[in-house]
Motif scaffolding. Structure first.
Motif, PDB file in Angstrom:
ATOM      1  N   GLU A 149       0.822  -1.208   0.000  1.00  0.00           N
ATOM      2  CA  GLU A 149       0.000   0.000   0.000  1.00  0.00           C
ATOM      3  C   GLU A 149       0.858   1.262   0.000  1.00  0.00           C
ATOM      4  N   VAL A 150       1.998   1.198   0.653  1.00  0.00           N
ATOM      5  CA  VAL A 150       2.903   2.351   0.690  1.00  0.00           C
ATOM      6  C   VAL A 150       3.385   2.672  -0.716  1.00  0.00           C
ATOM      7  N   ILE A 151       3.638   1.637  -1.512  1.00  0.00           N
ATOM      8  CA  ILE A 151       4.132   1.829  -2.868  1.00  0.00           C
ATOM      9  C   ILE A 151       3.003   2.283  -3.801  1.00  0.00           C
ATOM     10  N   THR A 152       1.835   1.664  -3.674  1.00  0.00           N
ATOM     11  CA  THR A 152       0.756   1.997  -4.596  1.00  0.00           C
ATOM     12  C   THR A 152      -0.010   3.259  -4.202  1.00  0.00           C
ATOM     13  N   ASP A 153      -0.194   3.479  -2.898  1.00  0.00           N
ATOM     14  CA  ASP A 153      -0.978   4.630  -2.437  1.00  0.00           C
ATOM     15  C   ASP A 153      -0.123   5.795  -1.971  1.00  0.00           C
ATOM     16  N   GLY A 154       1.136   5.543  -1.714  1.00  0.00           N
ATOM     17  CA  GLY A 154       2.007   6.601  -1.208  1.00  0.00           C
ATOM     18  C   GLY A 154       2.012   6.610   0.312  1.00  0.00           C
ATOM     19  N   PRO A 155       2.936   7.349   0.879  1.00  0.00           N
ATOM     20  CA  PRO A 155       3.037   7.370   2.339  1.00  0.00           C
ATOM     21  C   PRO A 155       1.920   8.203   2.949  1.00  0.00           C
ATOM     22  N   ILE A 156       1.652   7.917   4.187  1.00  0.00           N
ATOM     23  CA  ILE A 156       0.695   8.744   4.909  1.00  0.00           C
ATOM     24  C   ILE A 156       1.354  10.100   5.143  1.00  0.00           C
TER      25      ILE A 156
ATOM     26  N   ALA B 296      10.268   0.208   2.104  1.00  0.00           N
ATOM     27  CA  ALA B 296       9.922   0.026   0.683  1.00  0.00           C
ATOM     28  C   ALA B 296      10.961   0.696  -0.207  1.00  0.00           C
ATOM     29  N   LYS B 297      11.385   1.910   0.158  1.00  0.00           N
ATOM     30  CA  LYS B 297      12.417   2.613  -0.627  1.00  0.00           C
ATOM     31  C   LYS B 297      13.719   1.826  -0.626  1.00  0.00           C
ATOM     32  N   SER B 298      14.069   1.273   0.524  1.00  0.00           N
ATOM     33  CA  SER B 298      15.298   0.487   0.626  1.00  0.00           C
ATOM     34  C   SER B 298      15.231  -0.765  -0.246  1.00  0.00           C
ATOM     35  N   ILE B 299      14.090  -1.442  -0.227  1.00  0.00           N
ATOM     36  CA  ILE B 299      13.921  -2.655  -1.035  1.00  0.00           C
ATOM     37  C   ILE B 299      13.969  -2.318  -2.518  1.00  0.00           C
ATOM     38  N   ILE B 300      13.256  -1.265  -2.909  1.00  0.00           N
ATOM     39  CA  ILE B 300      13.231  -0.873  -4.321  1.00  0.00           C
ATOM     40  C   ILE B 300      14.630  -0.519  -4.797  1.00  0.00           C
ATOM     41  N   SER B 301      15.322   0.337  -4.050  1.00  0.00           N
ATOM     42  CA  SER B 301      16.652   0.775  -4.499  1.00  0.00           C
ATOM     43  C   SER B 301      17.680  -0.348  -4.416  1.00  0.00           C
TER      44      SER B 301
ATOM     45  N   ILE C 175      16.663   7.288  -6.856  1.00  0.00           N
ATOM     46  CA  ILE C 175      17.084   7.457  -5.461  1.00  0.00           C
ATOM     47  C   ILE C 175      16.770   8.840  -4.905  1.00  0.00           C
ATOM     48  N   LYS C 176      16.657   9.827  -5.748  1.00  0.00           N
ATOM     49  CA  LYS C 176      16.447  11.202  -5.275  1.00  0.00           C
ATOM     50  C   LYS C 176      15.010  11.477  -4.831  1.00  0.00           C
ATOM     51  N   PHE C 177      14.082  10.574  -5.115  1.00  0.00           N
ATOM     52  CA  PHE C 177      12.690  10.793  -4.756  1.00  0.00           C
ATOM     53  C   PHE C 177      12.404  10.283  -3.356  1.00  0.00           C
ATOM     54  N   LYS C 178      11.662  11.058  -2.575  1.00  0.00           N
ATOM     55  CA  LYS C 178      11.418  10.737  -1.172  1.00  0.00           C
ATOM     56  C   LYS C 178      10.437   9.577  -0.992  1.00  0.00           C
ATOM     57  N   PRO C 179       9.189   9.694  -1.425  1.00  0.00           N
ATOM     58  CA  PRO C 179       8.285   8.577  -1.142  1.00  0.00           C
ATOM     59  C   PRO C 179       8.551   7.392  -2.054  1.00  0.00           C
ATOM     60  N   ALA C 180       8.322   6.194  -1.507  1.00  0.00           N
ATOM     61  CA  ALA C 180       8.499   4.971  -2.291  1.00  0.00           C
ATOM     62  C   ALA C 180       7.565   4.961  -3.500  1.00  0.00           C
TER      63      ALA C 180
ATOM     64  N   LYS D  25       6.671   7.434  -5.425  1.00  0.00           N
ATOM     65  CA  LYS D  25       7.269   8.211  -6.522  1.00  0.00           C
ATOM     66  C   LYS D  25       8.397   7.402  -7.164  1.00  0.00           C
ATOM     67  N   MET D  26       9.207   6.745  -6.335  1.00  0.00           N
ATOM     68  CA  MET D  26      10.279   5.893  -6.872  1.00  0.00           C
ATOM     69  C   MET D  26       9.681   4.816  -7.781  1.00  0.00           C
ATOM     70  N   TRP D  27       8.613   4.198  -7.305  1.00  0.00           N
ATOM     71  CA  TRP D  27       7.970   3.116  -8.050  1.00  0.00           C
ATOM     72  C   TRP D  27       7.406   3.621  -9.373  1.00  0.00           C
ATOM     73  N   ASN D  28       6.752   4.780  -9.347  1.00  0.00           N
ATOM     74  CA  ASN D  28       6.172   5.340 -10.574  1.00  0.00           C
ATOM     75  C   ASN D  28       7.248   5.640 -11.613  1.00  0.00           C
ATOM     76  N   ILE D  29       8.373   6.204 -11.177  1.00  0.00           N
ATOM     77  CA  ILE D  29       9.473   6.494 -12.099  1.00  0.00           C
ATOM     78  C   ILE D  29      10.037   5.186 -12.658  1.00  0.00           C
ATOM     79  N   LEU D  30      10.198   4.198 -11.797  1.00  0.00           N
ATOM     80  CA  LEU D  30      10.726   2.902 -12.228  1.00  0.00           C
ATOM     81  C   LEU D  30       9.785   2.227 -13.218  1.00  0.00           C
ATOM     82  N   GLU D  31       8.494   2.335 -12.991  1.00  0.00           N
ATOM     83  CA  GLU D  31       7.512   1.790 -13.945  1.00  0.00           C
ATOM     84  C   GLU D  31       7.666   2.449 -15.306  1.00  0.00           C
TER      85      GLU D  31
END
Length: 132
Positions: free
Chosen positions: A3-10, A53-58, A70-75, A77-83
């Motif tokens: 959920e953190v990756i798909t919905d973003g952080p709280i 999540a950011k640690s696992i993704i990177s 790596i420069k993006f804060k929420p996981a 955003k990282m996931w969206n760029i990677l997609e």
């Protein structure tokens, strides 16, 4: 954690009254700031999940992509760029699907190809179609 990756952080914010330095600002303007020290247990857990999540993704993507995300804060955003990097835009996905369907439609057994080799090629082509 997904959920953190798909919905973003709280986003935890607190409304704070701003005292203007000059008279051009309304003394009752409000701003929102994140105060990690005031997080509840649930909010702290959510923040930890985002960091995990950011640690696992990177840690699992190739180095050539890590520098781009790596420069993006929420996981999220990282996931969206990677997609976008790995899958591409909707137009690119449609083109890949079209090419995969053409391969599937024109599939034939090659000369001097065994049935096992043909089956392997067929499975690769059909899996391409399923991906898109």
């Amino acid at each position: 954690m997904w959920e953190v990756i798909t919905d973003g952080p709280i986003v935890i914010t607190e409304v704070v009254k701003r005292i203007p330095m000059d008279m051009t600002r309304d003394p009752f303007d409000e701003i929102q700031i994140n105060l990690k020290a005031d997080f509840t247990t649930k909010e702290k857990k959510q923040d930890e999940l985002d960091n995990l999540a950011k640690s696992i993704i990177s840690g699992t993507v190739p180095d050539k992509h890590v520098t781009k995300i790596i420069k993006f804060k929420p996981a999220k955003k990282m996931w969206n760029i990677l997609e976008g990097i790995c899958i591409g835009s909707e137009e690119i996905k449609e083109n890949k699907l079209s090419i995969s369907c053409q391969k599937f439609d024109s599939f034939l057994m090659l000369k001097n190809e065994s049935v096992e080799e043909m089956e392997l090629r067929f499975n690769l082509v059909s899996n391409e179609v399923k991906i898109y």
